[in-house]
Write an enzyme that holds these catalytic residues in place. Structure first.
Site, PDB file in Angstrom:
ATOM      1  N   ASN A 239       0.845  -1.190   0.000  1.00  0.00           N
ATOM      2  CA  ASN A 239       0.000   0.000   0.000  1.00  0.00           C
ATOM      3  C   ASN A 239       0.886   1.249   0.000  1.00  0.00           C
ATOM      4  O   ASN A 239       1.866   1.321   0.742  1.00  0.00           O
ATOM      5  CB  ASN A 239      -0.873  -0.025   1.265  1.00  0.00           C
ATOM      6  CG  ASN A 239      -1.968   1.008   1.284  1.00  0.00           C
ATOM      7  OD1 ASN A 239      -2.727   1.130   0.333  1.00  0.00           O
ATOM      8  ND2 ASN A 239      -2.071   1.756   2.383  1.00  0.00           N
TER       9      ASN A 239
ATOM     10  N   HIS B 200      -5.076   9.800  -1.277  1.00  0.00           N
ATOM     11  CA  HIS B 200      -5.268  11.039  -0.524  1.00  0.00           C
ATOM     12  C   HIS B 200      -5.046  12.187  -1.518  1.00  0.00           C
ATOM     13  O   HIS B 200      -3.914  12.565  -1.799  1.00  0.00           O
ATOM     14  CB  HIS B 200      -4.277  11.127   0.632  1.00  0.00           C
ATOM     15  CG  HIS B 200      -4.515  10.124   1.703  1.00  0.00           C
ATOM     16  ND1 HIS B 200      -5.641  10.137   2.490  1.00  0.00           N
ATOM     17  CD2 HIS B 200      -3.772   9.070   2.130  1.00  0.00           C
ATOM     18  CE1 HIS B 200      -5.585   9.139   3.364  1.00  0.00           C
ATOM     19  NE2 HIS B 200      -4.466   8.469   3.153  1.00  0.00           N
TER      20      HIS B 200
END
Length: 447
Positions: A198, A234
């Protein structure tokens, strides 16, 4: 990746109906996101804070999402704050909630450079000791939840922006092979769990995502158990990478799954109608890119409500990054997600102000309530909120408003100092009241 906000907002432990100047269709009438995602063969998730999984927060988390990610509860500093002493309380709480609501759990995260306990980061370890510590941590945590975690973010954020390996406790002590070792140990502890790497800023095709691509390709070739990549997402308002779907597809073509793991879209505050419309388009674009690729299996938002977001504490002046506002009302971004998943939604009108009634605490003979007035695409220079109680409740005290009650009818007007509600802003007033027998929530009208 990031910590969810730890402060608790009592905006509405018990939330009432909301009436706008032009009332939208009730949010509850829309098809839940989890059902829309399932129809597309996808899973839609949210990061959560275990202690908040009650009231409106718990209701939304359970009804709208088919996957939960512990925001902090499974990170090393939380589960093993002192060497050999484990704390599973919040992690267990989230797993139990997910079971009760027929949800998957996405474990987050086993190997990271951040949010590690001081005993680990301040220790002086040989490579053999460090390897043993890491293997024990992975085996213990993954083994504890064997059969209960669908996927693990095993290794988190291993790369710098230029595609070189990040200098961390793990890389410096064990070399790049720590990634393959971690995946191998996690697989041994739970062979059924899907294992991911990730990272952030890997959503589009760039040096960092290409380094991740090359790593996954080499791990696959070496027979290391790697099932997927997580693109954190994000994002900044208006900056969804044009190559997002292309990048998802190239990872899928390696034979691994892809997940959008930590989606939020932050904006410079205050929010206004234009920014919220762009945010809706951004969420819709990201979800649509995932929906278009068969092996993109999960879209998870990093906290569904602005009251639980990491953004304001990390990026001063920015916020409003999630699909729900701080009062748990769906924003345009929520409808962007729904539409990208094939849903037909009734979007709240622009240019509206709303009043949300909530009960923040309650005892045998009384309760404390509050009403939040918020505006999006409109503004107020004064306000008046009215409602009618249905079970004999009587207001005994009010603050930040002038409240009068005649029989069951309540009227509250602004104080001298808080009549102005700007576009993107809100004001809140509170009150104490008595009740007996029941305390049904009234509908508030703004006038």
């Amino acid at each position: 990746m990031r910590s969810l906000r730890t402060g608790f907002s009592l905006a509405a432990l018990v939330t009432g109906a909301v009436l706008l100047f032009t009332a939208p269709a009730a949010h509850a009438a829309d098809t839940p996101l989890r059902d829309l995602a399932a129809a597309k063969g996808k899973v839609v998730g949210t990061a959560v804070t275990g202690s908040k999984l009650t009231g409106s927060y718990g209701d939304i988390a359970g009804a709208q999402f088919s996957s939960l990610t512990p925001g902090n509860a499974m990170k090393w500093e939380t589960v093993e704050p002192t060497q050999g002493t484990f704390n599973w309380s919040e992690a267990d709480q989230i797993v139990a909630f997910a079971k009760a609501h027929n949800q998957q759990v996405r474990g987050h995260t086993l190997v990271w450079h951040s949010q590690n306990p001081s005993w680990l980061t301040n220790g002086t370890w040989t490579s053999a000791q460090l390897s043993s510590l890491l293997q024990n941590h992975i085996s213990t945590e993954v083994g504890r939840y064997k059969g209960e975690i669908t996927a693990w973010d095993v290794v988190n954020e291993p790369f710098n922006e230029d595609g070189t390996y990040r200098s961390t406790l793990w890389y410096n002590g064990l070399g790049a092979n720590y990634i393959a070792q971690a995946l191998t140990w996690a697989h041994a502890a739970d062979p059924a769990a899907k294992l991911y790497i990730n990272d952030y800023n890997v959503e589009g095709v760039n040096a960092k995502s290409t380094a991740l691509y090359n790593l996954v390709k080499s791990l696959k070739a070496a027979g290391v158990p790697i099932d997927g990549v997580g693109l954190q997402a994000h994002l900044i308002l208006g900056q969804v990478p044009a190559t997002l779907q292309q990048n998802i597809q190239r990872f899928a073509d390696l034979g691994v799954d892809v997940a959008i793991t930590e989606l939020d879209v932050r904006m410079a505050l205050p929010a206004d109608a234009g920014k919220l419309a762009q945010q809706k388009a951004d969420f819709k674009s990201v979800v649509a890119a995932c929906a278009a690729v068969t092996r993109c299996v999960n879209i998870t938002v990093w906290g569904f409500t602005d009251s639980d977001s990491w953004v304001p504490g990390t990026f001063p002046g920015y916020g409003a990054a999630t699909p729900y506002d701080e009062n748990y009302a769906p924003k345009p971004a929520y409808y962007g997600i729904a539409e990208a998943l094939g849903g037909t939604t009734t979007t709240p009108p622009t240019g509206a102000c709303s009043a949300t009634y909530g009960v923040t605490s309650q005892w045998n003979t009384g309760f404390t309530g509050q009403v939040t007035i918020a505006c999006t695409g409109s503004a107020l220079s004064s306000w008046r909120a009215t409602w009618t109680y249905g079970a004999g409740q009587q207001i005994t005290q009010a603050w930040n408003a002038v409240c009068t009650q005649s029989g069951a009818a309540v009227t509250c007007t602004n104080a001298s100092y808080n009549g102005t509600v700007p576009d993107g802003g809100s004001v809140t007033f509170g009150f104490n009241a008595s009740w007996s027998g029941s305390n049904p929530v009234p509908v508030v009208t703004l006038g």
